[in-house]
Motif scaffolding. Structure first.
Motif, mmCIF file in Angstrom:
data_model
loop_
_atom_site.group_PDB
_atom_site.id
_atom_site.type_symbol
_atom_site.label_atom_id
_atom_site.label_comp_id
_atom_site.label_asym_id
_atom_site.label_seq_id
_atom_site.Cartn_x
_atom_site.Cartn_y
_atom_site.Cartn_z
ATOM 1 N N ALA A 35 15.998 30.219 51.702
ATOM 2 C CA ALA A 35 16.410 29.502 50.491
ATOM 3 C C ALA A 35 15.191 28.971 49.736
ATOM 4 N N GLN A 36 14.188 28.489 50.459
ATOM 5 C CA GLN A 36 12.954 28.021 49.832
ATOM 6 C C GLN A 36 12.219 29.167 49.141
ATOM 7 N N GLN A 37 12.216 30.337 49.794
ATOM 8 C CA GLN A 37 11.561 31.511 49.196
ATOM 9 C C GLN A 37 12.265 31.915 47.913
ATOM 10 N N GLN A 38 13.597 31.897 47.911
ATOM 11 C CA GLN A 38 14.354 32.227 46.700
ATOM 12 C C GLN A 38 13.990 31.284 45.560
ATOM 13 N N HIS A 39 13.948 30.000 45.870
ATOM 14 C CA HIS A 39 13.632 29.002 44.837
ATOM 15 C C HIS A 39 12.228 29.223 44.278
ATOM 16 N N MET A 40 11.255 29.436 45.162
ATOM 17 C CA MET A 40 9.873 29.622 44.723
ATOM 18 C C MET A 40 9.731 30.874 43.871
ATOM 19 N N ASN A 41 10.340 31.989 44.287
ATOM 20 C CA ASN A 41 10.238 33.234 43.536
ATOM 21 C C ASN A 41 10.930 33.131 42.182
ATOM 22 N N SER A 42 12.054 32.418 42.120
ATOM 23 C CA SER A 42 12.745 32.267 40.838
ATOM 24 C C SER A 42 11.904 31.442 39.865
ATOM 25 N N VAL A 43 11.251 30.380 40.371
ATOM 26 C CA VAL A 43 10.407 29.537 39.521
ATOM 27 C C VAL A 43 9.188 30.315 39.024
ATOM 28 N N LEU A 44 8.501 31.020 39.931
ATOM 29 C CA LEU A 44 7.324 31.793 39.539
ATOM 30 C C LEU A 44 7.697 32.915 38.575
ATOM 31 N N GLY A 45 8.855 33.539 38.792
ATOM 32 C CA GLY A 45 9.309 34.591 37.881
ATOM 33 C C GLY A 45 9.593 34.053 36.494
ATOM 34 N N ALA A 46 10.242 32.877 36.424
ATOM 35 C CA ALA A 46 10.556 32.275 35.123
ATOM 36 C C ALA A 46 9.279 31.870 34.387
ATOM 37 N N ILE A 47 8.313 31.287 35.106
ATOM 38 C CA ILE A 47 7.041 30.895 34.490
ATOM 39 C C ILE A 47 6.303 32.120 33.958
ATOM 40 N N SER A 48 6.271 33.174 34.755
ATOM 41 C CA SER A 48 5.576 34.400 34.346
ATOM 42 C C SER A 48 6.218 35.020 33.114
ATOM 43 N N PHE A 49 7.564 34.995 33.062
ATOM 44 C CA PHE A 49 8.277 35.550 31.905
ATOM 45 C C PHE A 49 7.939 34.762 30.637
ATOM 46 N N ALA A 50 7.910 33.422 30.762
ATOM 47 C CA ALA A 50 7.604 32.581 29.596
ATOM 48 C C ALA A 50 6.177 32.822 29.101
ATOM 49 N N PHE A 51 5.212 32.869 30.015
ATOM 50 C CA PHE A 51 3.821 33.088 29.625
ATOM 51 C C PHE A 51 3.626 34.495 29.058
ATOM 52 N N PHE A 52 4.308 35.473 29.652
ATOM 53 C CA PHE A 52 4.156 36.861 29.203
ATOM 54 C C PHE A 52 4.615 37.006 27.756
ATOM 55 N N LEU A 53 5.740 36.380 27.430
ATOM 56 C CA LEU A 53 6.226 36.442 26.046
ATOM 57 C C LEU A 53 5.290 35.680 25.109
ATOM 58 N N ALA A 54 4.778 34.531 25.578
ATOM 59 C CA ALA A 54 3.898 33.715 24.730
ATOM 60 C C ALA A 54 2.595 34.437 24.397
ATOM 61 N N LEU A 55 2.156 35.327 25.282
ATOM 62 C CA LEU A 55 0.887 36.032 25.051
ATOM 63 C C LEU A 55 0.948 36.950 23.824
ATOM 64 N N PHE A 56 2.160 37.393 23.454
ATOM 65 C CA PHE A 56 2.262 38.270 22.295
ATOM 66 C C PHE A 56 1.972 37.529 20.994
ATOM 67 N N SER A 57 2.005 36.180 21.048
ATOM 68 C CA SER A 57 1.678 35.411 19.840
ATOM 69 C C SER A 57 0.179 35.423 19.561
ATOM 70 N N ALA A 58 -0.605 35.961 20.503
ATOM 71 C CA ALA A 58 -2.060 36.027 20.299
ATOM 72 C C ALA A 58 -2.445 37.099 19.297
ATOM 73 N N GLY A 59 -1.488 37.937 18.890
ATOM 74 C CA GLY A 59 -1.747 38.960 17.881
ATOM 75 C C GLY A 59 -2.635 40.083 18.406
ATOM 76 N N PRO A 60 -3.546 40.588 17.570
ATOM 77 C CA PRO A 60 -4.411 41.713 17.976
ATOM 78 C C PRO A 60 -5.298 41.389 19.184
ATOM 79 N N ASP A 61 -5.611 40.083 19.369
ATOM 80 C CA ASP A 61 -6.476 39.707 20.496
ATOM 81 C C ASP A 61 -5.841 40.024 21.848
ATOM 82 N N ALA A 62 -4.505 40.092 21.873
ATOM 83 C CA ALA A 62 -3.808 40.329 23.132
ATOM 84 C C ALA A 62 -4.154 41.692 23.719
ATOM 85 N N PHE A 63 -4.624 42.612 22.876
ATOM 86 C CA PHE A 63 -4.924 43.961 23.353
ATOM 87 C C PHE A 63 -6.421 44.280 23.298
ATOM 88 N N SER A 64 -7.232 43.280 22.915
ATOM 89 C CA SER A 64 -8.672 43.548 22.794
ATOM 90 C C SER A 64 -9.542 42.599 23.613
#
Length: 265
Positions: A35-64
């Motif tokens: 149960a602890q592993q499930q909670h930790m993986n769900s939290v890390l997955g949600a954080i990663s999803f939020a940061f991954f989407l936010a990185l696209f706001s960097a514009g052209p720099d995101a790919f250079s």
């Protein structure tokens, strides 16, 4: 084998490593670690999803920019690995599958995959900080080092304190200061069961007198043993003499409890 070599001390013929493994394995057997592993993986997955989407706001720099590219790769790896682990624990967590999860986690493949899921978001975070501010990255790395040092030093200090406390307790016993010894024991840390554990750990007993006549029914949060004192509504305290099990119920054969005052000055 060297005759002067000291054997490792054991408790009930089990070494400290074996006892630690048994205690660790019990967390898989009752599902708490899963149960602890499930909670930790769900939290890390949600954080990663939020940061991954936010990185696209960097514009052209995101790919250079190299730091942003490393961050994108790390968060995407974290997102996928943590989601896979979460759904693995979620779907393979029935009572019949707990042993499979335990066996799975003992493999080197699972260890590598779980390491990726844990460290990928950390690498992504530090890469993102480094891209926006080198000074902030240095300060963050310094705080991380201080944090690790704090945990290690605290662990050593706790071990030293426990060792000194054990020596002090032994000195009290050798000096015949039993009252001081038991007073010290009263202040030991006692972990109380959680509300969920109290809900799960319930044992129903039929209370009978010495003639096996039913007195009442009681639900306890621990397994009764001979010598326990049982208190039920509208009755004097009872002490357990015998325990009788059958297919339908467990009976506690009791008698009225009387406190032995002969040993009290």
């Amino acid at each position: 084998m060297n005759g002067n070599q000291k054997t490792e001390p054991t408790i009930n013929r089990k070494t400290a490593r074996e006892l630690e493994l048994i205690q660790f394995k019990s967390g898989y057997e009752d599902g708490t670690i899963i149960a602890q592993q499930q909670h930790m993986n769900s939290v890390l997955g949600a954080i990663s999803f939020a940061f991954f989407l936010a990185l696209f706001s960097a514009g052209p720099d995101a790919f250079s920019k190299p730091a942003l590219i490393v961050s994108e790769i790390s968060f995407s790896a974290s997102l996928v690995s943590n989601i896979l682990l979460f759904f693995f624990y979620k779907t393979v967590s029935g009572k019949k599958d707990l042993e499979y999860i335990w066996d799975f986690e003992q493999t080197s493949y699972a260890e590598i995959f779980k390491t990726i899921a844990l460290f990928a978001p950390i690498i992504g975070t530090f890469s993102l900080i480094f891209h926006y501010s080198t000074l902030a990255f240095i300060f963050s790395a310094f705080i991380a080092v201080v944090g690790f040092a704090t945990f290690l030093l605290a662990k050593n200090q706790i071990s030293l304190r426990d060792s000194l406390l054990s020596e002090y307790r032994l000195s009290l016993l050798y000096a015949g200061r039993d009252e001081d010894y038991f007073t010290l024991k009263k202040h030991e840390f006692k972990q109380k069961p959680s509300a969920e554990e109290l809900k799960i750990n319930k044992y129903d007993y039929s209370i009978c007198n010495q003639k096996k006549e039913l007195i009442g029914v009681v639900t306890l949060h621990h397994q009764a043993v001979v010598g326990d004192i049982i208190e039920i509504a509208d009755s004097e305290p009872l002490t357990v003499l015998r325990i009788i099990h059958n297919e339908r119920a467990t009976k506690l054969i009791c008698k009225e409890y009387t406190e032995d005052t002969s040993a009290i000055d």
